[in-house]
Design a protein around this motif. Structure first.
Motif: not given
Lengths: 451, 342
Positions: A59, A62-63, A66, A100, A102-104, A106-111, B59, B61-63, B66, B109, B325, B332, B336
């Motif tokens: 975490x 990655x931040x 990013x 795209x 990177x988008x995926x 970031x989304x699933x790292x949050x999850x 959970x 902000x990073x998404x 982008x 973070x 996406x 996501x 959350x």
């Protein structure tokens, strides 16, 4: 300092900083998913703890990756507007695909990071798998863009302008395969050996700690195959460079004179003014064989390249030597680990083995940085090989030494903060109550409405 | 089909950029707004306000961030000349904005994973919140420079301040910067009203949302007034060519009024929906006001566009990307940001 040199230094510093975090962002998710899967299969809570502790480090890294990647996407224009105006329409495709991926990620790292108690275990594992896969893909797409700079395809030059632009052909640049393979393996080898080194360090202090033994094993499962495959991939890369970028190969090997049956140079200090190398060790016909699979092949030396198209020979040669030295050391330690595994000797039983793994901690990243010096400095004076000179692409803004100083200070501060935080995470022994706070916000029971 | 704009592809991709920018403002803008309210956390519930903000943005902000990368990539792929000119003229504010983005993200973070001791938390929190205030202002100033028609090719021999400072440092640009700041703060406060676990915290953020909402009105009025001298194209579109802009202005005004009224009546879900509509129409109003120019007063969509082949492929990639996406983002936010607690 000239503005051009300041811009190049700032770009080098930014890439050199980002790449460490990018590598970790590619490889750590694989390690945490493997650990989580081991937990689900064995039911051993130790692996769950391991997955959670590794994901915490991920975490942080990655931040920083990013935000430092964001700097780079802007810097492409801030420093090289001439390059982006030329190349944007040609290599926008890999950058869009990277966006795209990177988008995926970031989304699933949050999850993954915040979802431990919110989604079923199977969904959680799959979120981790998506992070690992999209992380690797986003790295591959970015490296394809760089590969295109080394072997530009997908356009024809008419009166100094690119015409007949074909982004698919650009995506298929012949450098793509060797470069993406070499970089992806580097990310796994460097990161996994660094992780293994950290746990080897802890085992040297506390030899019977099962947590660190299991962690070392899992990290080596990734580090060993990647480190053993890397020399082969490097050989493939070098053959590509020999064919497509003779100036780069000549600088890597400090080969000043075109030679049939050229020797392989190990070590040595090149002198550009006299065209000689001091203190080097030569293996007869080695270079011809490695570059062209033929001991008598003719290898073009720097004398075949116009003087104003030479890269900086000393930098490229020494970086190349450094990369090969680090990579060889890692491959040897990987072999050692393999040997111990085959003989069924416990990994923690030999302090010398643990010390060797510990010594590998920084080497993968040193090799990665050195390798990028070879690729980038070796391509100079071109920003797009044979097409656009770096000096033609730089921004007209004067005083670029100021943003350089500014960003160097920023990276130094970030590096100190990250090092401090990681050190804190590493030396602290696993403490379930402490880490649970980060994944289960205290104020909010799991069954309450989340909104 | 004659009603389609010509040339079609540049319009579609410019539209995609506007959509991405809208998503960035609605999502990441609110994350910055969260940082603003972290800075202004006051009263006995100060710590709980900060915890709510951290839980809300942690959970996602990073998404959310982008979307900005997507805007940058689309810009340099599809309209490379625009990206090159922006990067040259706005070098200084963009660099400062990057520092803000880095400081905000990493401090957030670091605060999450560093020692939970109060002084350590306060130190990272201060960096996080100050960067959250500065960054939107700089982003807005860059937008202001574009709207004002100040982003022009550097002429040889042009003095440094004329080429690299005056384009973005002026009262109009500053007004747009502050408008961005209050708009992001407003969005964040409205969202936080919906996400607050109890009535006390809801009241805290309701008060903040009402103040920020009023400031949005003030900021918009000041920016419009300054546009008369500084951004004639916008002024003309907004006030001289009424038929062109009136429907959008009516929706903006109605949604802004609805958002404030709903906040007053404590109907937070309605307030959130109205605020989203309001922000969308402000952004789209801006896009329409400078249409068809990407960099007024001369560089338009058609002239700046990349070759058609590139645009076709990027559009195809966008289509494929949306398929991946959309469900990911839906998942996501479902995990959350569950149902609204009214």
């Amino acid at each position: 300092m000239t503005d051009l040199f300041a811009a190049r230094s700032q770009m080098a510093a930014s890439l050199g900083f980002h790449i460490i975090f990018a590598c970790i962002g590619i490889a750590m998710p694989l390690l945490m998913v493997v650990a989580e899967r081991r937990w689900q299969v064995t039911g051993d809570a130790l692996y769950l703890d391991l997955a959670k502790r590794w994901s915490k480090g991920t975490a942080i890294m990655f931040a920083v990756g990013a935000v430092s990647g964001t700097i780079l996407s802007f810097e492409l224009g801030l420093l090289w507007p001439g390059f982006m105006e030329f190349a944007g329409p040609i290599i926008g495709m890999p950058f869009s695909l990277e966006g795209f991926a990177f988008f995926v990620e970031a989304i699933f790292l949050g999850v993954y990071l915040y979802g431990w108690d919110r989604i079923p275990p199977r969904a959680h594992l799959w979120a981790g798998v998506l992070v690992a896969v999209s992380g690797a893909l986003s790295g591959i797409f970015v490296v394809i863009a760089n590969a295109w700079m080394n072997a530009p395809t997908g356009f024809t030059m008419v009166d100094g302008r690119p015409t007949g632009i074909d982004p698919i052909a650009a995506l298929m640049t012949p450098a793509a395969f060797s470069q993406t393979l070499h970089m992806t393996l580097a990310a796994y080898a460097a990161t996994a050996f660094a992780v293994a080194g950290v746990h080897a360090f802890m085992l040297l202090r506390d030899g019977r700690n099962l947590f660190h033994r299991r962690a070392l094993e899992l990290a080596l499962w990734v580090a060993v195959p990647a480190s053993l495959a890397q020399p082969l991939s490097g050989h493939h890369s070098a053959q590509f460079v020999a064919e497509h970028q003779p100036a780069k190969l000549a600088a890597m090997e400090a080969l000043f004179t075109t030679t049939a049956g050229a020797p392989l140079l190990i070590g040595g200090l090149p002198d550009e003014a006299t065209g000689t190398v001091r203190y080097g060790l030569e293996i007869p016909k080695g270079l011809s064989f490695l570059a062209f699979n033929d001991v008598d092949a003719t290898v073009r030396g720097l004398d075949a390249i116009p003087r104003d198209e030479w890269p900086h020979v000393t930098t490229v040669h020494l970086s190349f030597q450094l990369m090969v030295a680090c990579g060889s050391a890692m491959a040897l330690v990987a072999l050692w680990a393999l040997l111990r595994a085959v003989r069924r000797q416990p990994l923690n039983a030999s302090p010398w083995f643990l010390r060797a793994v510990l010594a590998m901690t920084p080497l993968g990243f040193v090799a990665t940085e050195a390798g990028w010096m070879v690729t980038e400095v070796g391509r100079q004076p071109w920003i797009i090989h044979g097409v656009l000179r770096t000096a033609e692409a730089v921004t007209p803004m004067p005083g670029l030494v100021w943003p350089l100083v500014f960003f160097l200070a920023l990276y130094a501060l970030l590096a100190v903060a990250v090092a401090f935080l990681l050190w804190r995470q590493i030396v602290k022994s696993p403490d379930v109550a402490e880490w649970r706070r980060h994944y289960v916000p205290a104020a909010r029971p799991a069954e309450a409405p989340a909104g | 089909m004659s009603w389609l704009p010509e040339p079609l592809l540049p319009h579609l991709l410019a539209g995609a950029i506007v959509v991405s920018l809208t998503a960035y403002v609605l999502l990441a803008g609110a994350d910055f707004g969260g940082g603003v309210w972290d800075f202004f956390a006051t009263g006995e519930r100060r710590a709980r306000q900060r915890a709510l903000i951290a839980d809300a943005i942690g959970p996602i902000w990073e998404a959310n961030h982008v979307w900005l990368i997507l805007v940058v990539v689309l810009l340099f792929t599809c309209f490379p000349a625009v990206f090159a000119r922006l990067s040259v003229t706005l070098h200084i504010p963009l660099t400062l904005m990057l520092v803000g983005i880095v400081a905000r993200g990493s401090a957030f973070v670091f605060r999450t994973y560093d020692s939970q001791a109060d002084d350590v938390q306060a130190r990272w929190g201060r960096i996080f919140s100050i960067a959250s205030i500065v960054t939107p202002v700089l982003l807005g100033m860059c937008v202001g420079a574009v709207v004002a028609g100040e982003v022009q090719p550097v002429r040889p021999g042009q003095a440094f301040p004329d080429a690299f400072v005056r384009p973005w440092l002026g009262p109009f640009q500053l007004a747009i910067g502050l408008l961005a700041l209050v708009l992001f703060s407003f969005l964040a406060a409205v969202y936080l009203c919906c996400e607050a676990p109890d009535a006390h915290l809801q009241e805290d953020f309701r008060r903040r949302a009402l103040i920020a909402g009023a400031l949005v009105f003030v900021g918009a009025a000041v920016a419009l007034w300054l546009s008369r001298d500084n951004a004639p194209l916008v002024w003309q579109r907004v006030f001289a060519q009424r038929a062109f802009a009136l429907p959008g202005q009516l929706v903006t005004a109605a949604s802004a009024g609805t958002a404030l009224a709903a906040l007053w009546a404590r109907r937070y879900a309605l307030a959130r929906a109205a605020a989203v509509v309001q922000v969308c129409f402000i952004l789209w109003g801006w896009a329409l006001a400078q249409y068809p120019y990407l960099l007024p007063p001369a560089l338009d969509l058609a002239a700046a566009a990349a070759p058609e082949r590139t645009l076709q492929l990027v559009l195809a990639a966008l289509g494929a990307g949306v398929v991946v996406l959309a469900p990911s983002l839906w998942y996501l936010f479902r995990v959350f940001k569950g149902p609204v607690a009214e």
